[in-house]
Design a protein around this motif. Structure first.
Motif, mmCIF file in Angstrom:
data_model
loop_
_atom_site.group_PDB
_atom_site.id
_atom_site.type_symbol
_atom_site.label_atom_id
_atom_site.label_comp_id
_atom_site.label_asym_id
_atom_site.label_seq_id
_atom_site.Cartn_x
_atom_site.Cartn_y
_atom_site.Cartn_z
ATOM 1 N N ARG A 2 0.829 -1.215 0.000
ATOM 2 C CA ARG A 2 0.000 0.000 0.000
ATOM 3 C C ARG A 2 0.861 1.263 0.000
ATOM 4 O O ARG A 2 0.440 2.309 -0.486
ATOM 5 N N ARG A 3 2.087 1.170 0.521
ATOM 6 C CA ARG A 3 2.987 2.327 0.583
ATOM 7 C C ARG A 3 3.926 2.428 -0.622
ATOM 8 O O ARG A 3 4.509 3.476 -0.855
ATOM 9 N N LEU A 4 4.094 1.311 -1.366
ATOM 10 C CA LEU A 4 5.011 1.314 -2.508
ATOM 11 C C LEU A 4 4.308 1.445 -3.855
ATOM 12 O O LEU A 4 4.893 1.930 -4.817
ATOM 13 N N GLN A 5 3.073 0.990 -3.923
ATOM 14 C CA GLN A 5 2.385 0.967 -5.226
ATOM 15 C C GLN A 5 2.128 2.384 -5.740
ATOM 16 O O GLN A 5 2.206 3.352 -4.999
ATOM 17 N N ARG A 6 1.865 2.472 -7.021
ATOM 18 C CA ARG A 6 1.540 3.752 -7.681
ATOM 19 C C ARG A 6 2.638 4.810 -7.494
ATOM 20 O O ARG A 6 2.337 5.990 -7.310
ATOM 21 N N ARG A 7 3.888 4.365 -7.505
ATOM 22 C CA ARG A 7 5.053 5.269 -7.476
ATOM 23 C C ARG A 7 5.043 6.233 -6.286
ATOM 24 O O ARG A 7 5.468 7.391 -6.397
ATOM 25 N N GLN A 8 4.564 5.767 -5.147
ATOM 26 C CA GLN A 8 4.462 6.633 -3.973
ATOM 27 C C GLN A 8 5.802 6.926 -3.323
ATOM 28 O O GLN A 8 5.928 7.902 -2.586
ATOM 29 N N LEU A 9 6.801 6.085 -3.555
ATOM 30 C CA LEU A 9 8.110 6.284 -2.937
ATOM 31 C C LEU A 9 9.056 6.908 -3.967
ATOM 32 O O LEU A 9 9.613 6.218 -4.812
ATOM 33 N N GLY A 10 9.174 8.209 -3.928
ATOM 34 C CA GLY A 10 10.105 8.918 -4.789
ATOM 35 C C GLY A 10 9.866 8.739 -6.277
ATOM 36 O O GLY A 10 10.784 8.895 -7.075
ATOM 37 N N GLY A 11 8.656 8.372 -6.651
ATOM 38 C CA GLY A 11 8.342 8.180 -8.059
ATOM 39 C C GLY A 11 8.833 6.872 -8.641
ATOM 40 O O GLY A 11 8.697 6.632 -9.841
ATOM 41 N N LEU A 12 9.405 6.007 -7.801
ATOM 42 C CA LEU A 12 9.915 4.721 -8.282
ATOM 43 C C LEU A 12 8.784 3.714 -8.438
ATOM 44 O O LEU A 12 7.891 3.634 -7.591
ATOM 45 N N ARG A 13 8.862 2.940 -9.496
ATOM 46 C CA ARG A 13 7.867 1.889 -9.720
ATOM 47 C C ARG A 13 8.366 0.588 -9.101
ATOM 48 O O ARG A 13 9.453 0.113 -9.414
ATOM 49 N N PHE A 14 7.558 0.038 -8.224
ATOM 50 C CA PHE A 14 7.842 -1.263 -7.629
ATOM 51 C C PHE A 14 6.868 -2.273 -8.191
ATOM 52 O O PHE A 14 5.717 -1.949 -8.476
ATOM 53 N N ARG A 15 7.328 -3.480 -8.341
ATOM 54 C CA ARG A 15 6.484 -4.584 -8.781
ATOM 55 C C ARG A 15 6.399 -5.578 -7.639
ATOM 56 O O ARG A 15 7.353 -5.766 -6.897
ATOM 57 N N ARG A 16 5.252 -6.192 -7.536
ATOM 58 C CA ARG A 16 4.988 -7.124 -6.439
ATOM 59 C C ARG A 16 5.045 -8.547 -6.973
ATOM 60 O O ARG A 16 4.479 -8.836 -8.020
#
Length: 123
Positions: A33-47
């Motif tokens: 919930r905190r990493l999705q949609r580029r919420q962390l510094g605009g970085l894209r994370f994949r799960r």
């Protein structure tokens, strides 16, 4: 960094990746919930992303960073040895791995995000 000699998200891993997303731990859901949609510094994370023969909890391709959450099962010596082998393989193909205990996601969420940001080169 050497390129990953394996294609990512191999078709034979699709069922495993989907099962891991569906049956994920509460800590994985909370961090996602905190990493999705580029919420962390605009970085894209994949799960639950496949890199080579392994499925990673979270992966940021731009930073070549894997984030792994560990529960009590990772305290087992056999599992710890497997994790070390896995981390070594990922390092050989240029993927850095950082690990957090599940409880830290709930107890220290801002510290976990700050550590991820630092490892990704944002801080």
């Amino acid at each position: 960094m050497p390129p990953d000699p394996y294609p990512n998200n191999k078709p034979w891993q699709a069922h495993t990746r989907q099962r891991l997303r569906t049956d994920g731990t509460p800590a994985e859901a909370a961090l996602w919930r905190r990493l999705q949609r580029r919420q962390l510094g605009g970085l894209r994370f994949r799960r639950q992303f496949g890199v080579g023969p392994y499925v990673l909890d979270f992966y940021c391709p731009a930073a070549r960073l894997a984030v792994e959450l560990d529960g009590a099962v990772h305290d087992d010596p056999a599992r710890a040895a497997y994790d070390a082998t896995r981390t070594h393989h990922l390092a050989r193909v240029g993927v850095r791995v950082i690990r957090f205990e599940n409880r830290r996601v709930f107890d220290e969420p801002d510290a976990v995000l700050a550590a991820i940001a630092e490892a990704a080169g944002l801080a």
